[in-house]
Design a protein around this motif. Structure first.
Motif, PDB file in Angstrom:
ATOM      1  N   ASN A 168       0.827  -1.194   0.000  1.00 33.02           N
ATOM      2  CA  ASN A 168       0.000   0.000   0.000  1.00 33.02           C
ATOM      3  C   ASN A 168       0.868   1.253   0.000  1.00 33.02           C
ATOM      4  O   ASN A 168       1.961   1.286   0.560  1.00 33.02           O
ATOM      5  N   THR A 169       0.344   2.265  -0.662  1.00 34.08           N
ATOM      6  CA  THR A 169       1.089   3.502  -0.881  1.00 34.08           C
ATOM      7  C   THR A 169       1.541   4.131   0.430  1.00 34.08           C
ATOM      8  O   THR A 169       2.657   4.589   0.561  1.00 34.08           O
ATOM      9  N   HIS A 170       0.636   4.109   1.402  1.00 33.02           N
ATOM     10  CA  HIS A 170       0.905   4.669   2.715  1.00 33.02           C
ATOM     11  C   HIS A 170       2.208   4.199   3.315  1.00 33.02           C
ATOM     12  O   HIS A 170       3.100   4.962   3.625  1.00 33.02           O
ATOM     13  N   GLN A 171       2.281   2.863   3.479  1.00 27.85           N
ATOM     14  CA  GLN A 171       3.417   2.269   4.174  1.00 27.85           C
ATOM     15  C   GLN A 171       4.700   2.457   3.402  1.00 27.85           C
ATOM     16  O   GLN A 171       5.728   2.810   3.972  1.00 27.85           O
ATOM     17  N   LEU A 172       4.636   2.202   2.093  1.00 30.03           N
ATOM     18  CA  LEU A 172       5.856   2.284   1.300  1.00 30.03           C
ATOM     19  C   LEU A 172       6.392   3.714   1.267  1.00 30.03           C
ATOM     20  O   LEU A 172       7.594   3.939   1.361  1.00 30.03           O
ATOM     21  N   THR A 173       5.483   4.693   1.173  1.00 33.49           N
ATOM     22  CA  THR A 173       5.924   6.088   1.161  1.00 33.49           C
ATOM     23  C   THR A 173       6.611   6.423   2.469  1.00 33.49           C
ATOM     24  O   THR A 173       7.675   7.026   2.513  1.00 33.49           O
ATOM     25  N   CYS A 174       6.005   5.985   3.555  1.00 35.26           N
ATOM     26  CA  CYS A 174       6.539   6.223   4.893  1.00 35.26           C
ATOM     27  C   CYS A 174       7.955   5.674   5.014  1.00 35.26           C
ATOM     28  O   CYS A 174       8.883   6.377   5.414  1.00 35.26           O
ATOM     29  N   VAL A 175       8.113   4.399   4.639  1.00 39.67           N
ATOM     30  CA  VAL A 175       9.418   3.744   4.740  1.00 39.67           C
ATOM     31  C   VAL A 175      10.437   4.443   3.839  1.00 39.67           C
ATOM     32  O   VAL A 175      11.567   4.708   4.256  1.00 39.67           O
ATOM     33  N   ALA A 176      10.004   4.773   2.616  1.00 37.46           N
ATOM     34  CA  ALA A 176      10.928   5.352   1.638  1.00 37.46           C
ATOM     35  C   ALA A 176      11.434   6.723   2.109  1.00 37.46           C
ATOM     36  O   ALA A 176      12.619   7.012   2.027  1.00 37.46           O
TER      37      ALA A 176
END
Lengths: 417, 144
Positions: free
Chosen positions: A314-322
């Motif tokens: 999901n966009t949320h998590q990946l954006t956060c991690v990135a």
């Protein structure tokens, strides 16, 4: 029997379909950010423009020949590619889409078929219906089909059939070894050392010798050139092992904010691609780069790979991690030119291992991402996005010579008189 | 052509099943009768009043199919001296007439082998909404 089909000068042909006056002119298409040449018309090849030539180096040459230059218009090329593939699928029971402009077709075992006629029909119909010039090579193996295609192009024929041993012998005789599918620079150097210059020379080698010297890949190629199939057509796309999204900035970036926006955008793109193939990623890599060609600047190419707490798409998590990962590697004082996000450790979405503490917590974000995808597919890419991607996007790539999106945007249709 | 039909949005009904659910059919989709071969269909826009006599007005969206071969009387889109044109295709003896409403807009092509038909227009989309209706999302009915 197999056929290999590709679009001649794919990106240039797509542009020419809507600009017929460019027929016979020097036309080139530039890569993202208008950096280098990635497609050339035959006329551009004739004046010595090479693949991947940097734009600023060939600028003068292009101007002298009144060349028409395009920025890459991927929405257009992707649409035309899909049209071609759907057309090809009408003439075979198995189609393997090999790249945006190439496909393999299985032509064997079709009852009562005259291959020569069939190839002629495909060639004529597909060219007329899609408006794209194509070349078809037919042979008993994938390697020979691809070789037939190259040979057809050299002879300026729309299609070439290698259905008898005599025709194959004749075609491989003077076929340069470096043009054979699967012969890269390493193999080429090795072979030329031994005086092997044509596909014919290569075929004369003993199979055992090839296997010893060139690993199993080389042996397979050898077998295929003798008409014994080793490669099979796979009509189900394999799950990709890594997905990457990257792009250069239009100017050097020294601040963290714009780079963060770009990283968030790449993370969102990667997340979307993961969802499209219904898989999830375990690892995420973020990298930033300065311009290695600019020797006046200090150079810095940091990269970091982090484990995503629970496999996600999901966009949320990946954006956060990135974004967190980026903050760990970014340093002030450098002129960054490029950034990218890559995910690896890709697993099917159904095989995610949860742990004791996160059980079902992300299901809301999962639903939200699904909703975003649905809205974006209806109202256009980027309609809904993370605020982290920014609003003014001053860093987006240069596209000075972009053609309209003739087939994917109602506002950019051609107007007739 | 093969086209995946959209299923009607299903609503879960609590308690008991509605008897009509057994008889559900996919909803009518107008693109089914407008676009026959989606892979080879393109859209353009009419930009002049040359074809008003054929009920093709400026701003109409043209649906163009490249799989059809033009016959006498077809409305075709073709490229001629730097522009795309929409005209009626009429082969006469040894030349080609591309007719419009007014003779001044007609194009004569003497060497027919030079003529390259881009596609055959299968229909045009003519919005007939009154101006006071053209607000909000209704402003975009068959226009942009």
């Amino acid at each position: 029997m197999f056929a290999h089909v590709d679009i001649n000068n794919c990106y240039v042909s797509c542009e020419r379909l809507f600009r017929p006056e460019l027929e016979g002119k020097v036309v080139v298409v530039l890569s993202n950010n208008d950096g280098c040449v990635i497609a050339r018309s035959n006329e551009a090849k004739a004046i010595g423009i090479k693949m991947a030539d940097a734009e600023f180096i060939v600028r003068k040459n292009l101007k002298e020949h009144n060349a028409v230059i395009f920025s890459s218009n991927y929405p257009l090329y992707a649409d035309m590619s899909a049209r071609l593939m759907n057309n090809l699928a009408r003439y075979t029971y198995t189609l393997m889409v090999y790249s945006i402009d190439e496909a393999f077709m299985a032509l064997g075992n079709i009852q009562g078929i005259d291959l020569d006629k069939h190839a002629a029909t495909i060639s004529a119909n597909v060219m007329r219906h899609t408006g794209l010039p194509i070349t078809i090579g037919v042979g008993p193996t994938l390697s020979l089909a691809k070789l037939a295609n190259k040979a057809a192009k050299k002879q300026k024929r729309p299609y070439l059939l290698l259905d008898t041993p005599e025709k194959i012998d004749e075609t491989v005789l003077n076929f340069p070894i470096e043009d054979v599918w699967g012969v890269g620079l390493a193999y080429y150097n090795k072979l030329v050392e031994r005086g092997i210059k044509t596909a014919h020379d290569f075929r004369q080698l003993k199979a055992d010798f090839v296997r010893k010297q060139m690993t199993v890949q080389g042996w397979r190629l050898h077998q295929e050139l003798w008409g014994k199939p080793c490669n099979v057509i796979r009509d189900v796309a394999e799950r990709s092992k890594g997905i990457e999204s990257s792009q250069s900035f239009n100017t050097y970036q020294t601040l963290l904010d714009p780079i963060e926006e770009a990283v968030a955008m790449h993370a969102a793109t990667v997340a979307l691609k993961l969802r499209q193939q219904n898989s999830m990623a375990l690892m995420l890599t973020v990298y930033i780069r300065t311009n290695k060609h600019n020797v006046k600047h200090d150079q810095h190419y940091p990269s970091i790979t982090v484990k995503i707490p629970v496999a996600a798409n999901n966009t949320h998590q990946l954006t956060c991690v990135a974004v967190q990962a980026l903050r760990a590697i970014w340093q002030p004082g450098y002129n960054y030119l490029k950034t990218g996000v890559r995910v690896t450790g890709i697993i099917p979405a159904g095989e995610v291992q949860f742990n004791l503490y996160n059980s079902y917590e992300h299901s809301r974000e999962q639903k939200l991402s699904g909703l975003i995808d649905e809205l974006n597919s209806r109202y256009g890419r980027g309609t809904l996005r993370m605020a982290a991607e920014g609003f003014d996007k001053k860093w987006v790539m240069k596209q000075e010579f972009l053609s309209p999106q003739y087939t994917t945007n109602w506002r950019q249709l051609i107007t007739t008189k | 052509m093969l086209r995946v039909k959209k299923q009607r949005a299903k609503r879960d009904v609590l308690g008991f099943r509605l008897p009509m659910l057994t008889y559900e059919e996919p909803e009518l989709d107008v693109s089914e009768i407008i676009v026959i071969d989606p892979d080879n269909t393109f859209f353009m826009r009419m930009g002049s009043d040359a074809m008003t006599a054929y009920h093709i007005l400026p701003e109409h969206v043209l649906v163009i199919d490249r799989t059809l071969t033009p016959v006498s009387g077809s409305i075709v889109v073709f490229y001629h001296e730097g522009d795309f044109y929409t005209r009626e295709y009429v082969p006469v003896a040894n030349h080609l007439e591309l007719r419009a409403g007014k003779p001044a807009d007609c194009i004569i092509i003497n060497q027919t082998q030079n003529f390259n038909c881009w596609g055959v227009v299968t229909l045009t989309l003519n919005p007939v909404l009154q101006p006071q209706h053209k607000i909000g999302r209704y402003a975009r009915v068959c226009t942009c």
